[in-house]
Design an enzyme around this catalytic site. Sequence first.
Site, mmCIF file in Angstrom:
data_model
loop_
_atom_site.group_PDB
_atom_site.id
_atom_site.type_symbol
_atom_site.label_atom_id
_atom_site.label_comp_id
_atom_site.label_asym_id
_atom_site.label_seq_id
_atom_site.Cartn_x
_atom_site.Cartn_y
_atom_site.Cartn_z
ATOM 1 N N HIS A 58 37.295 52.380 39.820
ATOM 2 C CA HIS A 58 36.620 53.136 38.903
ATOM 3 C C HIS A 58 35.819 53.322 39.357
ATOM 4 O O HIS A 58 35.608 53.697 40.465
ATOM 5 C CB HIS A 58 35.864 51.354 38.212
ATOM 6 C CG HIS A 58 35.280 50.696 38.997
ATOM 7 N ND1 HIS A 58 36.455 49.615 40.546
ATOM 8 C CD2 HIS A 58 34.446 50.076 39.231
ATOM 9 C CE1 HIS A 58 35.409 49.504 41.209
ATOM 10 N NE2 HIS A 58 33.889 49.175 40.016
ATOM 11 N N HIS A 60 32.496 53.458 39.725
ATOM 12 C CA HIS A 60 31.614 53.191 40.845
ATOM 13 C C HIS A 60 31.160 53.861 42.350
ATOM 14 O O HIS A 60 32.157 53.693 42.805
ATOM 15 C CB HIS A 60 31.617 51.455 40.821
ATOM 16 C CG HIS A 60 30.528 50.532 39.681
ATOM 17 N ND1 HIS A 60 31.293 49.813 39.314
ATOM 18 C CD2 HIS A 60 30.203 50.675 38.494
ATOM 19 C CE1 HIS A 60 30.099 48.927 37.744
ATOM 20 N NE2 HIS A 60 29.257 50.592 37.540
ATOM 21 N N ASP A 62 30.105 52.718 44.202
ATOM 22 C CA ASP A 62 30.524 51.709 45.815
ATOM 23 C C ASP A 62 32.156 51.741 46.019
ATOM 24 O O ASP A 62 32.918 51.039 46.560
ATOM 25 C CB ASP A 62 30.291 51.078 46.164
ATOM 26 C CG ASP A 62 30.928 48.865 44.643
ATOM 27 O OD1 ASP A 62 30.163 50.118 43.869
ATOM 28 O OD2 ASP A 62 31.075 48.436 44.894
ATOM 29 N N HIS A 63 32.383 52.703 45.122
ATOM 30 C CA HIS A 63 33.967 52.498 44.800
ATOM 31 C C HIS A 63 34.925 53.910 45.179
ATOM 32 O O HIS A 63 35.724 54.356 46.097
ATOM 33 C CB HIS A 63 34.445 52.307 44.010
ATOM 34 C CG HIS A 63 34.307 50.550 43.443
ATOM 35 N ND1 HIS A 63 35.753 49.740 44.382
ATOM 36 C CD2 HIS A 63 33.264 50.004 44.041
ATOM 37 C CE1 HIS A 63 35.192 48.659 44.488
ATOM 38 N NE2 HIS A 63 33.707 48.642 44.032
ATOM 39 N N HIS A 117 35.138 45.747 33.311
ATOM 40 C CA HIS A 117 34.064 45.544 34.450
ATOM 41 C C HIS A 117 33.143 47.822 34.378
ATOM 42 O O HIS A 117 32.548 47.447 34.494
ATOM 43 C CB HIS A 117 34.163 45.564 36.001
ATOM 44 C CG HIS A 117 33.214 46.080 36.751
ATOM 45 N ND1 HIS A 117 32.150 45.150 37.352
ATOM 46 C CD2 HIS A 117 33.465 46.920 37.674
ATOM 47 C CE1 HIS A 117 31.703 45.432 37.945
ATOM 48 N NE2 HIS A 117 32.275 46.742 38.336
ATOM 49 N N ASP A 134 37.202 46.174 40.977
ATOM 50 C CA ASP A 134 35.996 45.145 40.657
ATOM 51 C C ASP A 134 36.665 44.116 39.275
ATOM 52 O O ASP A 134 35.882 43.764 38.457
ATOM 53 C CB ASP A 134 34.892 45.495 40.093
ATOM 54 C CG ASP A 134 34.089 45.677 41.582
ATOM 55 O OD1 ASP A 134 35.022 46.138 42.909
ATOM 56 O OD2 ASP A 134 33.495 46.075 41.704
ATOM 57 N N HIS A 172 35.593 43.464 47.177
ATOM 58 C CA HIS A 172 35.133 42.898 47.266
ATOM 59 C C HIS A 172 35.692 41.136 47.546
ATOM 60 O O HIS A 172 36.413 40.726 47.732
ATOM 61 C CB HIS A 172 33.497 42.806 46.479
ATOM 62 C CG HIS A 172 32.956 43.787 45.721
ATOM 63 N ND1 HIS A 172 31.967 44.463 46.552
ATOM 64 C CD2 HIS A 172 32.970 45.076 44.957
ATOM 65 C CE1 HIS A 172 31.371 45.373 46.320
ATOM 66 N NE2 HIS A 172 32.634 45.736 44.855
#
Length: 259
Positions: A58, A60, A62-63, A117, A134, A172
């Site tokens: 996805h 985001h 942090d990915h 998400h 996530d 995570h």
Amino acid sequence: MSNDPLQIEPIPAFSDNYIWLLHRGDGPCAVVDPGDPAPVLDVLARRGLDLAAILVTHHHWDHAGGVPDLLHSWPDAVVHGPVDNRLGDWNQPCREGDSVTIPELGLTFSVLDVPAHTRSHIAFHGHGLLFCGDTLFSVGCGRLFEGSAADMQAAMDKLTALPGDTNVYCGHEYTRDNCRFALAVEPDNAALQQRAEEVQARRERGEPTLPSTLEGERATNPFMRTREHSVVTAARQHAPDAAPGADTMAAIRAWKDRF
Ligand code: ZN
Ligand code: FE
């Protein structure tokens, strides 16, 4: 292509992200959800690995945030991510029904649409492996940023249908906190009690709690158990009329958000 067994290792990033590294000892490799390029470049340099492919679940940061820097060093790496214009033009978009092949590693994954998400979140499944970003966490699930509880219920139903021995690689390390919440929902769930102890011991040793198995998630994850009497009953403490399924999902997701 090497015939050595596939190895899958977590590269820790930020405070609690895992970037998953796939390789067969030497030569080509792939990474899943590289939010931070630095630890990936470091591991690749130390191991003498060449980046052949990047999978993104996805958009985001942090990915996906590390992709441009990784491509700067590895311009031939192929990036497979969801259909979403919030990703850069480096993305080769894929959606449910597509399969993603990494010929350098002899791997083919099928793509699953699991919006909830984020609206375009995907998961990669194949070879007994699930990379679910996530959406599904061990003993938990992602927050509903762009989807509804019904979307998350549909995503959980889709993932629940995969074989029980599927290894689950999440984005995570949230499992210890997730166990604390899950025990509030189902204090009498023996499999969950056992998982919570195992997770506690692993974290004390500094070890990852992943991968988990789908069978294990079915037995312990309240978000995969929204039709179980115990979970529905607990949800009704917060939403008295909650029906099994999406209603119960909504109630326990909201409960977890303020837990
Ligand atoms: Zn996310
Ligand atoms: Fe994340």
